[in-house]
Design a protein around this motif. Structure first.
Motif, short mmCIF file in Angstrom:
data_model
loop_
_atom_site.label_atom_id
_atom_site.label_comp_id
_atom_site.label_asym_id
_atom_site.label_seq_id
_atom_site.Cartn_x
_atom_site.Cartn_y
_atom_site.Cartn_z
N ILE A 56 0.86 -1.17 0.00
CA ILE A 56 0.00 0.00 0.00
C ILE A 56 0.90 1.23 0.00
CG2 ILE A 56 -1.60 1.38 1.40
CD1 ILE A 56 -2.90 -1.22 2.31
N LEU A 57 0.64 2.15 -0.90
CA LEU A 57 1.42 3.38 -0.99
C LEU A 57 0.90 4.38 0.04
CD1 LEU A 57 3.56 5.13 -2.42
CD2 LEU A 57 1.73 5.85 -3.99
N VAL A 58 1.82 4.95 0.82
CA VAL A 58 1.50 6.03 1.76
C VAL A 58 2.16 7.29 1.20
CG1 VAL A 58 1.68 6.88 4.13
CG2 VAL A 58 1.42 4.42 3.70
N THR A 59 1.34 8.30 0.90
CA THR A 59 1.82 9.49 0.23
C THR A 59 1.13 10.73 0.79
OG1 THR A 59 2.10 10.54 -1.95
CG2 THR A 59 0.11 9.24 -1.62
N ASN A 60 1.67 11.89 0.49
CA ASN A 60 0.97 13.13 0.79
C ASN A 60 0.54 13.82 -0.50
OD1 ASN A 60 3.54 13.91 -0.01
ND2 ASN A 60 3.62 15.66 1.36
N ASN A 61 0.59 13.09 -1.61
CA ASN A 61 0.26 13.62 -2.93
C ASN A 61 -1.25 13.55 -3.15
OD1 ASN A 61 -0.20 14.06 -5.64
ND2 ASN A 61 1.51 12.82 -6.33
N ARG A 62 -1.94 14.62 -2.80
CA ARG A 62 -3.39 14.69 -2.96
C ARG A 62 -3.80 15.18 -4.35
NH1 ARG A 62 -6.65 14.93 1.77
NH2 ARG A 62 -5.41 14.42 3.59
N LYS A 63 -2.88 15.85 -5.05
CA LYS A 63 -3.25 16.47 -6.32
C LYS A 63 -3.26 15.50 -7.49
CE LYS A 63 -2.43 21.33 -5.85
NZ LYS A 63 -1.76 22.51 -6.33
N SER A 64 -2.13 14.88 -7.77
CA SER A 64 -2.04 14.07 -8.99
C SER A 64 -2.31 12.59 -8.79
CB SER A 64 -0.68 14.28 -9.66
OG SER A 64 0.36 13.81 -8.82
N MET A 65 -2.23 12.09 -7.55
CA MET A 65 -2.38 10.65 -7.35
C MET A 65 -3.74 10.12 -7.81
SD MET A 65 -0.54 8.10 -6.82
CE MET A 65 0.94 8.72 -6.07
N PRO A 66 -4.86 10.83 -7.57
CA PRO A 66 -6.14 10.29 -8.07
C PRO A 66 -6.14 10.06 -9.58
CG PRO A 66 -6.56 11.97 -6.42
CD PRO A 66 -5.07 12.00 -6.72
N LYS A 67 -5.55 10.98 -10.35
CA LYS A 67 -5.55 10.76 -11.81
C LYS A 67 -4.59 9.65 -12.20
CE LYS A 67 -2.36 14.47 -12.99
NZ LYS A 67 -2.19 15.79 -13.53
N HIS A 68 -3.46 9.51 -11.48
CA HIS A 68 -2.55 8.41 -11.77
C HIS A 68 -3.21 7.06 -11.47
CE1 HIS A 68 0.71 11.04 -12.70
NE2 HIS A 68 0.83 11.51 -11.46
N LEU A 69 -3.95 6.99 -10.37
CA LEU A 69 -4.66 5.75 -10.05
C LEU A 69 -5.72 5.45 -11.10
CD1 LEU A 69 -5.34 3.32 -8.31
CD2 LEU A 69 -6.80 4.81 -6.92
N ALA A 70 -6.48 6.46 -11.50
CA ALA A 70 -7.53 6.25 -12.53
C ALA A 70 -6.91 5.71 -13.82
CB ALA A 70 -8.28 7.55 -12.79
N GLN A 71 -5.79 6.27 -14.23
CA GLN A 71 -5.12 5.81 -15.45
C GLN A 71 -4.61 4.37 -15.27
OE1 GLN A 71 -1.86 8.26 -16.75
NE2 GLN A 71 -1.47 7.02 -18.56
N HIS A 72 -4.04 4.08 -14.10
CA HIS A 72 -3.54 2.73 -13.82
C HIS A 72 -4.67 1.70 -13.91
CE1 HIS A 72 -0.68 -0.12 -12.04
NE2 HIS A 72 -1.64 -0.51 -11.23
N LEU A 73 -5.83 2.05 -13.35
CA LEU A 73 -6.98 1.15 -13.39
C LEU A 73 -7.52 1.01 -14.82
CD1 LEU A 73 -8.81 2.29 -10.14
CD2 LEU A 73 -7.34 0.29 -10.43
N GLU A 74 -7.56 2.11 -15.57
CA GLU A 74 -8.03 2.07 -16.96
C GLU A 74 -7.16 1.15 -17.81
OE1 GLU A 74 -8.25 6.05 -18.52
OE2 GLU A 74 -9.75 6.64 -17.03
N GLU A 75 -5.87 1.08 -17.46
CA GLU A 75 -4.94 0.23 -18.21
C GLU A 75 -4.98 -1.22 -17.74
OE1 GLU A 75 -1.25 2.31 -17.63
OE2 GLU A 75 -1.80 3.90 -19.03
N GLY A 76 -5.91 -1.55 -16.85
CA GLY A 76 -6.08 -2.92 -16.38
C GLY A 76 -5.28 -3.27 -15.14
N GLY A 77 -4.62 -2.28 -14.55
CA GLY A 77 -3.84 -2.53 -13.35
C GLY A 77 -4.69 -2.52 -12.09
N HIS A 78 -4.11 -2.94 -11.02
CA HIS A 78 -4.73 -2.92 -9.69
C HIS A 78 -3.65 -2.55 -8.69
CE1 HIS A 78 -8.46 -4.69 -11.09
NE2 HIS A 78 -7.72 -5.51 -11.82
N ILE A 79 -4.06 -2.08 -7.53
CA ILE A 79 -3.11 -1.80 -6.46
C ILE A 79 -3.74 -2.21 -5.13
CG2 ILE A 79 -1.90 0.09 -7.62
CD1 ILE A 79 -3.54 1.92 -5.64
N PRO A 80 -2.91 -2.53 -4.13
CA PRO A 80 -3.45 -2.86 -2.81
C PRO A 80 -4.10 -1.67 -2.13
CG PRO A 80 -1.22 -3.70 -3.04
CD PRO A 80 -1.48 -2.81 -4.22
N GLY A 81 -3.79 -0.45 -2.56
CA GLY A 81 -4.41 0.74 -1.99
C GLY A 81 -3.43 1.88 -1.91
N ILE A 82 -3.98 3.07 -1.68
CA ILE A 82 -3.19 4.27 -1.47
C ILE A 82 -3.75 4.97 -0.25
CG2 ILE A 82 -2.52 6.54 -2.37
CD1 ILE A 82 -2.92 5.39 -5.21
#
Length: 120
Positions: A56-82
């Motif tokens: 699970i990624l722990v970050t303070n990046n509130r601005k760009s991380m949501p769009k990076h996650l959306a793109q990752h999911l659109e490309e068929g990826g998954h993550i344990p969480g942010i």
């Protein structure tokens, strides 16, 4: 599989020290450690690493991380969480929440999601 945290490079290494001190069984890595992405790695590459290594990624990046996650999911990826933390909140409260989450969560509870800490 137990929850594991990858702290981004903008999170103080003191977080890892204190997390492991409070819960020695917790696995916590920081960007720049051996065998994890080096400092300066782009967020999309970090998400791929988290997916492949179940962190699970722990970050303070509130601005760009949501769009990076959306793109990752659109490309068929998954993550344990942010977990996006607010560094203005006291470290003690954030540490308590991360430890509670690690001990009380079920597998895949945060899959493909961003949670903002503190939760309350």
């Amino acid at each position: 599989m137990a929850i594991q945290y990858l702290l981004d490079e903008h999170i103080s290494p003191v977080f890892r020290t204190q997390l492991v001190r409070r819960n020695p069984e917790l696995k916590v890595r920081i960007i720049g450690d051996l065998d994890v992405p080096p400092k300066g790695t782009l967020d999309p590459e970090i998400l791929v690493w988290c997916e492949l290594n179940n962190y699970i990624l722990v970050t303070n990046n509130r601005k760009s991380m949501p769009k990076h996650l959306a793109q990752h999911l659109e490309e068929g990826g998954h993550i344990p969480g942010i977990f996006t933390i607010d560094l203005e909140i006291g470290m003690g409260q954030l540490l308590d929440e991360l430890i509670l989450i690690a001990s009380a969560s079920f597998e895949d509870e945060y899959r493909d999601r961003i949670e903002y800490l503190p939760l309350n």
